[in-house]
Design a protein around this motif. Structure first.
Motif, PDB file in Angstrom:
ATOM      1  N   GLN A 274      -5.209 -11.955   5.723  1.00 49.75           N
ATOM      2  CA  GLN A 274      -3.907 -11.152   5.535  1.00 49.75           C
ATOM      3  C   GLN A 274      -3.399 -10.962   4.162  1.00 49.75           C
TER       4      GLN A 274
ATOM      5  N   LEU B  24      -6.023  -7.787   3.302  1.00 48.50           N
ATOM      6  CA  LEU B  24      -5.353  -7.042   4.285  1.00 48.50           C
ATOM      7  C   LEU B  24      -3.989  -6.130   3.928  1.00 48.50           C
TER       8      LEU B  24
ATOM      9  N   PRO C  60      -3.213  -2.991   7.828  1.00 49.39           N
ATOM     10  CA  PRO C  60      -3.671  -3.871   9.240  1.00 49.39           C
ATOM     11  C   PRO C  60      -2.790  -5.185   9.077  1.00 49.39           C
TER      12      PRO C  60
ATOM     13  N   LEU D 172      -3.357  -8.095  10.815  1.00 49.17           N
ATOM     14  CA  LEU D 172      -4.523  -8.852  11.713  1.00 49.17           C
ATOM     15  C   LEU D 172      -3.922 -10.138  12.073  1.00 49.17           C
TER      16      LEU D 172
ATOM     17  N   ASP E 207       0.400   1.454  11.656  1.00 46.50           N
ATOM     18  CA  ASP E 207      -0.002   0.223  11.680  1.00 46.50           C
ATOM     19  C   ASP E 207      -0.481  -0.558  13.009  1.00 46.50           C
TER      20      ASP E 207
ATOM     21  N   ILE F  38      -4.240   0.709  13.651  1.00 43.40           N
ATOM     22  CA  ILE F  38      -5.106   0.126  12.665  1.00 43.40           C
ATOM     23  C   ILE F  38      -5.402  -1.190  13.139  1.00 43.40           C
ATOM     24  N   THR F  39      -4.144  -1.981  13.379  1.00 43.59           N
ATOM     25  CA  THR F  39      -4.154  -3.324  13.786  1.00 43.59           C
ATOM     26  C   THR F  39      -4.982  -3.650  15.271  1.00 43.59           C
TER      27      THR F  39
ATOM     28  N   PHE G 203      -8.738  -3.449  14.737  1.00 44.12           N
ATOM     29  CA  PHE G 203      -9.238  -4.256  14.140  1.00 44.12           C
ATOM     30  C   PHE G 203      -9.493  -5.564  15.250  1.00 44.12           C
TER      31      PHE G 203
END
Length: 166
Positions: free
Chosen positions: A18, A22, A33, A35, A148, A151-152, A155
């Motif tokens: 992260q 990211l 992201p 993550l 956000d 996309i998170t 993933f």
């Protein structure tokens, strides 16, 4: 003991991923992201709330230190960890006394998707509201929260489906 070592490895990997990669990825200047939330999603359901919140605070604080965002990720992570047991209890098809690690394999795709969606939306909403601290540009804020979260979530679903096959 082995489970704690694996959890610590995931903690370090997700913080470094992260912070170093990211946080510098922005799709169309909006979607970033997040993550590291995956770590909070995957902690066993039998863990105590205090332990869960301690892990969340540690994760958020590490991300904040690397990202130079004083307390934003820590606050969003702690709120997410605080609400997680209730969300898991409501959205899980399992008995509340079972101790399991939430995932696609354990919960089924639909239940895990709903669980992850609610957690990711809560985290993204909290983080972006604290970051913006204003509702002046509501459409931009809403677009940032939803992008956000989308996309998170993509993933997280990809990682969990790959982890499941091992």
């Amino acid at each position: 003991m082995m489970q704690h070592i694996i959890r610590l490895e995931w903690f370090v990997i997700l913080v470094l991923l992260q912070a170093l990669v990211l946080n510098h990825v922005h799709f169309e200047q909006y979607a970033t992201p997040l993550l590291y939330i995956y770590f909070l999603l995957k902690i066993n359901s039998g863990n105590s709330r205090k332990g869960l919140m301690l892990w969340a605070f540690s994760m958020g604080l590490c991300i904040d230190i690397f990202s130079n965002t004083p307390g934003l990720n820590a606050a969003a992570s702690v709120l997410t960890a605080f609400c997680r047991p209730w969300i898991l209890r409501v959205l899980s098809l399992r008995d509340t006394t079972e101790n399991f690690e939430p995932g696609i394999y354990q919960m089924g795709f639909t239940a895990f998707f709903r669980y992850a969606l609610v957690i990711v939306l809560l985290h993204s909403l909290t983080l972006n509201l604290l970051d913006t601290f204003s509702l002046a540009r509501f459409q931009t804020l809403l677009l940032k929260i939803l992008s956000d979260a989308c996309i998170t979530l993509i993933f997280i679903l990809c990682i969990d489906s790959v982890r499941r096959k091992r």
